[in-house]
Enzyme design. Structure first.
Site, short mmCIF file in Angstrom:
data_model
loop_
_atom_site.label_atom_id
_atom_site.label_comp_id
_atom_site.label_asym_id
_atom_site.label_seq_id
_atom_site.Cartn_x
_atom_site.Cartn_y
_atom_site.Cartn_z
N HIS A 1 -57.31 36.05 -80.20
CA HIS A 1 -57.25 35.62 -78.80
C HIS A 1 -58.04 36.57 -77.90
O HIS A 1 -57.45 37.50 -77.34
CB HIS A 1 -55.80 35.64 -78.32
CG HIS A 1 -54.94 34.56 -78.89
ND1 HIS A 1 -54.70 33.38 -78.24
CD2 HIS A 1 -54.26 34.50 -80.05
CE1 HIS A 1 -53.90 32.62 -78.97
NE2 HIS A 1 -53.62 33.29 -80.08
N GLU B 1 -50.11 25.63 -80.03
CA GLU B 1 -49.71 24.97 -81.27
C GLU B 1 -50.66 23.81 -81.52
O GLU B 1 -50.70 22.85 -80.74
CB GLU B 1 -48.27 24.46 -81.16
CG GLU B 1 -47.22 25.50 -81.49
CD GLU B 1 -47.36 26.09 -82.90
OE1 GLU B 1 -47.23 27.32 -83.02
OE2 GLU B 1 -47.59 25.32 -83.85
N SER B 2 -51.37 23.88 -82.62
CA SER B 2 -52.36 22.84 -82.91
C SER B 2 -51.71 21.46 -83.04
O SER B 2 -52.27 20.47 -82.57
CB SER B 2 -53.11 23.19 -84.20
OG SER B 2 -52.22 23.47 -85.25
N CYS C 1 -57.77 30.26 -82.06
CA CYS C 1 -56.51 30.15 -82.79
C CYS C 1 -56.12 28.70 -83.06
O CYS C 1 -56.70 28.08 -83.94
CB CYS C 1 -55.43 30.93 -82.02
SG CYS C 1 -54.08 31.43 -83.07
N GLU D 1 -58.95 36.11 -75.03
CA GLU D 1 -58.50 35.96 -73.64
C GLU D 1 -57.30 36.86 -73.33
O GLU D 1 -56.90 36.99 -72.18
CB GLU D 1 -58.18 34.49 -73.33
CG GLU D 1 -56.86 33.94 -73.86
CD GLU D 1 -56.83 33.65 -75.36
OE1 GLU D 1 -57.81 33.99 -76.07
OE2 GLU D 1 -55.81 33.11 -75.83
N ARG E 1 -53.35 27.94 -92.10
CA ARG E 1 -52.49 28.00 -90.91
C ARG E 1 -51.40 29.05 -91.08
O ARG E 1 -50.88 29.23 -92.18
CB ARG E 1 -51.88 26.61 -90.74
CG ARG E 1 -51.31 26.40 -89.41
CD ARG E 1 -50.90 24.94 -89.19
NE ARG E 1 -50.19 24.91 -87.94
CZ ARG E 1 -49.10 24.20 -87.72
NH1 ARG E 1 -48.62 23.43 -88.65
NH2 ARG E 1 -48.49 24.29 -86.55
N ILE F 1 -51.97 36.15 -83.05
CA ILE F 1 -50.60 35.66 -82.86
C ILE F 1 -50.37 34.47 -83.78
O ILE F 1 -50.95 33.40 -83.56
CB ILE F 1 -50.34 35.26 -81.39
CG1 ILE F 1 -50.62 36.44 -80.46
CG2 ILE F 1 -48.90 34.76 -81.22
CD1 ILE F 1 -50.62 36.08 -78.99
N ARG F 2 -49.56 34.65 -84.79
CA ARG F 2 -49.32 33.60 -85.80
C ARG F 2 -50.63 32.86 -86.11
O ARG F 2 -50.73 31.64 -86.06
CB ARG F 2 -48.24 32.62 -85.33
CG ARG F 2 -46.89 33.32 -85.14
CD ARG F 2 -45.79 32.38 -84.74
NE ARG F 2 -45.59 31.37 -85.77
CZ ARG F 2 -45.69 30.06 -85.57
NH1 ARG F 2 -45.98 29.56 -84.41
NH2 ARG F 2 -45.48 29.23 -86.57
N1 GLN Z 1 -49.70 28.94 -85.36
C1 GLN Z 1 -50.35 28.13 -84.38
C2 GLN Z 1 -50.76 26.77 -84.94
O1 GLN Z 1 -50.55 26.52 -86.07
C3 GLN Z 1 -51.56 28.84 -83.82
C4 GLN Z 1 -51.11 30.07 -83.10
C5 GLN Z 1 -51.88 30.38 -81.87
O2 GLN Z 1 -52.66 29.59 -81.37
N2 GLN Z 1 -51.62 31.55 -81.33
O3 GLN Z 1 -51.27 25.95 -84.24
#
Ligand code: GLN
Length: 190
Positions: free
Chosen positions: A169, A48-49, A79, A171, A106, A133-134
């Site tokens: 990702h 999560e940033s 991400c 990784e 985002r 992923i999101r």
């Molecule tokens: N949705 C996350 C964010 O806003 C990023 C998602 C992720 O790193 N897999 O930071």
């Protein structure tokens, strides 16, 4: 060669494992004194940033890391890491390192398509697996930014001098080629 991995939150262990498979040793950045150890590159993981940004500021890591990036330290953001490096986030007034001339969106794929897997071309590597992923995507880039991959017309990987970002990702898949790409950036710099 030693590569630091920001290890405050998110998928940092997976990056360390990728580096290990490439025979590159890694050091974790968890607190200010970890910045004193020598390293030649830095990976900012997914997660999560907002959480990573907040923790870095609270721990006194934010300014010194920003400075290292501005001074040319090779950095690879995946991400959330992409969002931390982006100069602008279209749908978030927050700004973090803001060292890379990209505008990101985002959680760009909405709820239904929050997570997905695809394969697409990565410039100079070829077709590779991509797990989202999101994820964010990159909406626009300045002239000094090299676009490395796009999925459905949206930019998902880019490079600007010492900074590499992917919305996906690498990784989380078995394919080591994006990490190898970053390791090459680091060794060219060294
Ligand atoms: N949705 C996350 C964010 O806003 C990023 C998602 C992720 O790193 N897999 O930071």
């Amino acid at each position: 060669m030693q590569i630091a991995v920001l290890a405050l939150q998110g998928a940092f262990i997976e990056h360390e494992q990728m580096l290990e498979r490439l025979g590159v040793s890694s050091v974790e950045i968890r607190q200010k004194r970890d910045l004193e150890r020598p390293y030649d590159g830095l990976i900012i993981p997914g997660g999560e940033s907002t959480v990573q940004g907040k923790l870095m500021r609270e721990l006194g890591l934010f300014e010194p890391i920003k400075k290292q990036i501005e001074q040319g330290l090779p950095v690879f953001g995946t991400c959330a890491g992409l969002l931390l490096l982006a100069k602008k986030i279209e749908n978030d007034e927050r700004q973090h390192f803001a060292t890379m001339d990209i505008t990101a969106v985002r959680n760009a794929y909405g709820r239904q398509l929050g997570s997905f897997y695809t394969e697409a071309d990565f410039q100079g590597i070829g077709n590779i697996p991509m797990t989202f992923i999101r994820a964010p995507y990159i909406d626009s880039v300045s002239d000094n930014v090299e676009v490395l991959a796009a999925v459905d017309g949206k930019i998902v990987a880019a490079k600007q001098d010492n900074q590499l970002v992917t919305a996906f990702h690498p990784e989380l898949n078995d394919n080591l080629s994006v990490h190898q790409y970053f390791v090459n950036m680091v060794s060219q710099k060294a």
